[in-house]
Motif scaffolding. Structure first.
Motif, PDB file in Angstrom:
ATOM      1  N   PRO A 213       0.833  -1.209   0.000  1.00  0.00           N
ATOM      2  CA  PRO A 213       0.000   0.000   0.000  1.00  0.00           C
ATOM      3  C   PRO A 213       0.864   1.254   0.000  1.00  0.00           C
ATOM      4  CG  PRO A 213       0.054  -0.994   2.183  1.00  0.00           C
ATOM      5  CD  PRO A 213       0.738  -1.957   1.265  1.00  0.00           C
ATOM      6  N   SER A 214       0.343   2.310  -0.594  1.00  0.00           N
ATOM      7  CA  SER A 214       1.059   3.584  -0.569  1.00  0.00           C
ATOM      8  C   SER A 214       1.114   4.117   0.859  1.00  0.00           C
ATOM      9  CB  SER A 214       0.361   4.603  -1.470  1.00  0.00           C
ATOM     10  OG  SER A 214       0.440   4.219  -2.819  1.00  0.00           O
ATOM     11  N   PRO A 215       2.175   4.818   1.217  1.00  0.00           N
ATOM     12  CA  PRO A 215       2.277   5.352   2.577  1.00  0.00           C
ATOM     13  C   PRO A 215       1.377   6.570   2.770  1.00  0.00           C
ATOM     14  CG  PRO A 215       4.139   6.096   1.275  1.00  0.00           C
ATOM     15  CD  PRO A 215       3.366   5.143   0.402  1.00  0.00           C
ATOM     16  N   ASN A 216       1.122   6.904   4.027  1.00  0.00           N
ATOM     17  CA  ASN A 216       0.453   8.166   4.346  1.00  0.00           C
ATOM     18  C   ASN A 216       1.440   9.302   4.095  1.00  0.00           C
ATOM     19  OD1 ASN A 216      -1.992   6.911   5.403  1.00  0.00           O
ATOM     20  ND2 ASN A 216      -0.684   6.223   7.082  1.00  0.00           N
ATOM     21  N   MET A 217       0.990  10.336   3.391  1.00  0.00           N
ATOM     22  CA  MET A 217       1.910  11.376   2.936  1.00  0.00           C
ATOM     23  C   MET A 217       1.338  12.759   3.208  1.00  0.00           C
ATOM     24  SD  MET A 217       3.204  12.137  -0.965  1.00  0.00           S
ATOM     25  CE  MET A 217       1.794  13.168  -1.343  1.00  0.00           C
ATOM     26  N   GLU A 218       2.209  13.702   3.487  1.00  0.00           N
ATOM     27  CA  GLU A 218       1.815  15.102   3.594  1.00  0.00           C
ATOM     28  C   GLU A 218       2.858  15.957   2.892  1.00  0.00           C
ATOM     29  OE1 GLU A 218       1.632  15.605   7.819  1.00  0.00           O
ATOM     30  OE2 GLU A 218       3.724  16.258   7.967  1.00  0.00           O
ATOM     31  N   ILE A 219       2.426  17.112   2.380  1.00  0.00           N
ATOM     32  CA  ILE A 219       3.343  18.018   1.694  1.00  0.00           C
ATOM     33  C   ILE A 219       3.237  19.399   2.332  1.00  0.00           C
ATOM     34  CG2 ILE A 219       3.555  16.858  -0.521  1.00  0.00           C
ATOM     35  CD1 ILE A 219       1.240  18.412  -1.576  1.00  0.00           C
ATOM     36  N   ILE A 220       4.390  20.041   2.491  1.00  0.00           N
ATOM     37  CA  ILE A 220       4.462  21.335   3.173  1.00  0.00           C
ATOM     38  C   ILE A 220       5.190  22.314   2.257  1.00  0.00           C
ATOM     39  CG2 ILE A 220       5.241  22.543   5.239  1.00  0.00           C
ATOM     40  CD1 ILE A 220       5.385  19.715   6.567  1.00  0.00           C
ATOM     41  N   PRO A 221       4.481  23.335   1.726  1.00  0.00           N
ATOM     42  CA  PRO A 221       5.139  24.311   0.856  1.00  0.00           C
ATOM     43  C   PRO A 221       5.806  25.414   1.667  1.00  0.00           C
ATOM     44  CG  PRO A 221       2.811  24.783   0.949  1.00  0.00           C
ATOM     45  CD  PRO A 221       3.030  23.574   1.824  1.00  0.00           C
ATOM     46  N   SER A 222       6.865  25.946   1.116  1.00  0.00           N
ATOM     47  CA  SER A 222       7.513  27.123   1.692  1.00  0.00           C
ATOM     48  C   SER A 222       8.177  27.876   0.546  1.00  0.00           C
ATOM     49  CB  SER A 222       8.523  26.716   2.771  1.00  0.00           C
ATOM     50  OG  SER A 222       9.480  25.814   2.253  1.00  0.00           O
ATOM     51  N   ASP A 223       9.005  28.831   0.857  1.00  0.00           N
ATOM     52  CA  ASP A 223       9.604  29.683  -0.162  1.00  0.00           C
ATOM     53  C   ASP A 223      10.482  28.865  -1.113  1.00  0.00           C
ATOM     54  OD1 ASP A 223      10.475  31.862  -1.596  1.00  0.00           O
ATOM     55  OD2 ASP A 223      11.936  32.508  -0.084  1.00  0.00           O
ATOM     56  N   GLN A 224      10.035  28.716  -2.380  1.00  0.00           N
ATOM     57  CA  GLN A 224      10.749  28.000  -3.438  1.00  0.00           C
ATOM     58  C   GLN A 224      11.068  26.546  -3.067  1.00  0.00           C
ATOM     59  OE1 GLN A 224      14.039  30.225  -5.206  1.00  0.00           O
ATOM     60  NE2 GLN A 224      13.238  32.128  -4.328  1.00  0.00           N
ATOM     61  N   GLN A 339      -1.555  18.140  -4.621  1.00  0.00           N
ATOM     62  CA  GLN A 339      -1.149  19.333  -5.352  1.00  0.00           C
ATOM     63  C   GLN A 339      -0.808  20.449  -4.370  1.00  0.00           C
ATOM     64  OE1 GLN A 339      -4.190  21.671  -7.207  1.00  0.00           O
ATOM     65  NE2 GLN A 339      -2.982  21.955  -9.065  1.00  0.00           N
ATOM     66  N   VAL A 340       0.218  21.203  -4.705  1.00  0.00           N
ATOM     67  CA  VAL A 340       0.635  22.299  -3.842  1.00  0.00           C
ATOM     68  C   VAL A 340       1.448  23.283  -4.674  1.00  0.00           C
ATOM     69  CG1 VAL A 340       2.842  21.321  -3.107  1.00  0.00           C
ATOM     70  CG2 VAL A 340       1.549  22.774  -1.524  1.00  0.00           C
ATOM     71  N   ALA A 341       1.573  24.510  -4.182  1.00  0.00           N
ATOM     72  CA  ALA A 341       2.420  25.510  -4.833  1.00  0.00           C
ATOM     73  C   ALA A 341       3.353  26.108  -3.790  1.00  0.00           C
ATOM     74  CB  ALA A 341       1.574  26.603  -5.471  1.00  0.00           C
ATOM     75  N   PRO A 342       4.656  26.141  -4.045  1.00  0.00           N
ATOM     76  CA  PRO A 342       5.562  26.804  -3.102  1.00  0.00           C
ATOM     77  C   PRO A 342       5.196  28.276  -2.971  1.00  0.00           C
ATOM     78  CG  PRO A 342       6.685  26.296  -5.161  1.00  0.00           C
ATOM     79  CD  PRO A 342       5.358  25.634  -5.234  1.00  0.00           C
ATOM     80  N   SER A 343       5.361  28.807  -1.776  1.00  0.00           N
ATOM     81  CA  SER A 343       4.915  30.178  -1.521  1.00  0.00           C
ATOM     82  C   SER A 343       5.587  30.708  -0.268  1.00  0.00           C
ATOM     83  CB  SER A 343       3.390  30.211  -1.359  1.00  0.00           C
ATOM     84  OG  SER A 343       2.957  31.467  -0.899  1.00  0.00           O
ATOM     85  N   THR A 344       5.700  32.017  -0.191  1.00  0.00           N
ATOM     86  CA  THR A 344       6.211  32.639   1.030  1.00  0.00           C
ATOM     87  C   THR A 344       5.116  32.814   2.057  1.00  0.00           C
ATOM     88  OG1 THR A 344       5.821  34.825   0.066  1.00  0.00           O
ATOM     89  CG2 THR A 344       8.019  33.874  -0.194  1.00  0.00           C
ATOM     90  N   GLY A 345       3.826  32.606   1.620  1.00  0.00           N
ATOM     91  CA  GLY A 345       2.694  32.769   2.521  1.00  0.00           C
ATOM     92  C   GLY A 345       2.246  31.448   3.102  1.00  0.00           C
ATOM     93  N   PRO A 346       1.019  31.422   3.663  1.00  0.00           N
ATOM     94  CA  PRO A 346       0.485  30.187   4.246  1.00  0.00           C
ATOM     95  C   PRO A 346       0.340  29.094   3.193  1.00  0.00           C
ATOM     96  CG  PRO A 346      -0.831  32.102   4.880  1.00  0.00           C
ATOM     97  CD  PRO A 346       0.102  32.555   3.803  1.00  0.00           C
ATOM     98  N   GLU A 347       0.258  27.864   3.647  1.00  0.00           N
ATOM     99  CA  GLU A 347       0.112  26.715   2.748  1.00  0.00           C
ATOM    100  C   GLU A 347      -1.142  26.867   1.901  1.00  0.00           C
ATOM    101  OE1 GLU A 347      -0.522  21.870   2.986  1.00  0.00           O
ATOM    102  OE2 GLU A 347       0.002  23.020   4.770  1.00  0.00           O
TER     103      GLU A 347
END
Length: 458
Positions: A213-224, A339-347
């Protein structure tokens, strides 16, 4: 090879204690050998090397024709599970094969009447193997033009009903320390497990072993930067087919479109055990959560453009299974695609709201015609709806293995009649009705991608 067989039993009366049989004249051997059919041997494999009951009638060339035909083939009944199995073999010059004097229904000579044939099929006798090491009395040890008859039952068949059978035609090859009968026994168990996945519930599955099974995953965007974290839940699962804890490693993917065949592999990490690259997991900075003992891994994707939406997934793969030649299997990136976009602001969260599938699950037993949901009972009349869609989007439907089954373009009002809904007839792009199971889908628009799943129960 697993074969379904069915037929209408008539005339309109009940058949009691019906027995069925399969006659096999293997003529094993290489065609370049004169009279290659004249040295076959046959036998019955009750239990494989793992202790599983397999009940396979087999036939092979006695000497393997100097390595040209080293294997063995056999037949196993998968459904229905017979109460009685009879196995008899013979050679035309010597007529019917070995007999058991203790069984009055195990005839010597040819069973030339219906009563004798029925008793041969229903007597539960298993003839001794025709082998060099244990030749039956009066039977040449070098084999003959042997053929066998595997019969099974009894079945009670009501009037005008259909009797369904499922048989597996199997092969076995010598490899390494295992001989052809070890391989035949393993394949016989796997045929049963493919037909009815373990733990068996009596409902046919016709599906092979799954990946971890695929693992549980999370993504955290930040500056670039995007940080991907996932747990080790994939590592402890037991493969129900091989009965092994066969997890091998992880792969990390990125995409700008969310389409599977456009995903770029960022990295691959596997256990240090002599299989694969032996990279290990130290580069993923594993950290154990003291609260629950889970291990979390981290991969950081740097040098990105702020505001650009990207898709990430982490898959798990296994080591395959050498005894059956099964290659490594990998979970689908669609399962935890985010899906996520890197950003200097909140996630940032994906912009598409939840997409619903109606009905979910889809049940073949439900009468959708009477309530007006479907127009008829043909395969092409079936229908599920994807609802709460954006006005313009692309719906892609996948199997759990990640195979693309169909693509639907939703474009309101140019091509679609309903603003927030699109129907699908459960028929793939290859014009095949889908089987029972769980399916994944993605909905992609200019504002993001939504990933969901639905079930079909036949």
């Amino acid at each position: 090879m697993i074969e379904n067989i069915s037929g209408l039993i008539g005339p309109p009366r009940t058949f009691k204690k019906l027995f069925m049989g399969v006659y096999v004249d293997g003529d094993c051997g290489h065609r370049s050998i004169p009279s290659y059919w004249s040295d076959d041997i046959t036998g019955f494999l009750r239990v494989n090397s793992d202790g599983d009951t397999v009940n396979v009638a087999w036939i092979k060339d006695n000497d393997g024709d100097n390595g040209l035909t080293p294997g063995v083939t056999g037949i196993r009944v998968l459904f229905p599970d017979p109460k009685t199995i009879s196995y008899n073999w013979w050679d035309p010059p010597t007529d019917w094969g070995p007999t058991n004097p203790a069984n009055p229904f195990d005839y010597s000579g040819h069973p030339d009447t219906d009563a004798k044939k029925y008793r041969i099929m229903s007597n539960g006798e298993i003839d001794p193997d025709q082998t060099k090491s244990n030749p039956p009395p009066g039977i040449p040890i070098d084999g003959m033009d042997t053929r066998y008859f595997l019969s099974f039952g009894p079945f009670d068949v009501p009037p005008d009903s259909t009797l369904k059978l499922t048989l597996a035609y199997l092969g076995g090859q010598p490899e390494g320390e295992n001989d052809e009968f070890d391989d035949l026994g393993i394949n016989a168990r796997w045929a049963r497990d493919v037909y009815d996945n373990p733990p068996a519930d009596g409902i046919p599955d016709f599906s092979g072993p799954p990946p971890p099974p695929s693992p549980n995953m999370e993504i955290i965007p930040s500056d670039q930067t995007v940080t991907i974290r996932w747990d080790n839940s994939s590592e402890s699962t037991i493969d129900k087919f091989s009965r092994l804890q066969d997890f091998q490693g992880y792969r990390i993917y990125r995409s700008r479109s969310g389409i599977l065949n456009e995903m770029e592999k960022l990295g691959e990490y596997d256990q240090v055990d002599g299989f694969g690259y032996d990279f290990g997991f130290d580069a993923l900075n594993p950290i154990t959560d003291p609260a629950n003992g889970k291990v979390w891994y981290t991969y950081i994707d740097r040098g990105l453009t702020n505001g650009e939406f990207l898709y990430y997934a982490v898959t798990a793969f296994d080591s395959g299974y050498a005894p059956t030649g099964l290659e490594s299997l990998e979970s689908s990136p669609v399962i935890n695609l985010k899906q996520v976009a890197p950003s200097t602001g909140p996630e940032q969260q994906q912009a598409i709201q939840e997409v619903l599938v109606v009905p979910n699950p889809y049940r073949l037993s439900a009468n959708y015609v009477d309530i007006g949901w479907e127009r008829g009972t043909a395969d092409t009349d079936r229908r599920i709806d994807f609802t709460n869609l954006p006005p313009r989007c692309t719906i892609r439907i996948y199997s759990l293995a990640g195979d693309l089954l169909d693509t639907i373009e939703h474009d309101y009002p140019a091509k679609s009649a309903i603003r927030h809904s699109e129907s699908w007839d459960l028929v793939t792009r290859n014009i095949q009705a889908i089987a029972s199971g769980i399916y994944l889908f993605t909905v992609t628009s200019e504002t993001g991608t939504y990933v969901g799943k639905f079930a079909v129960i036949y």
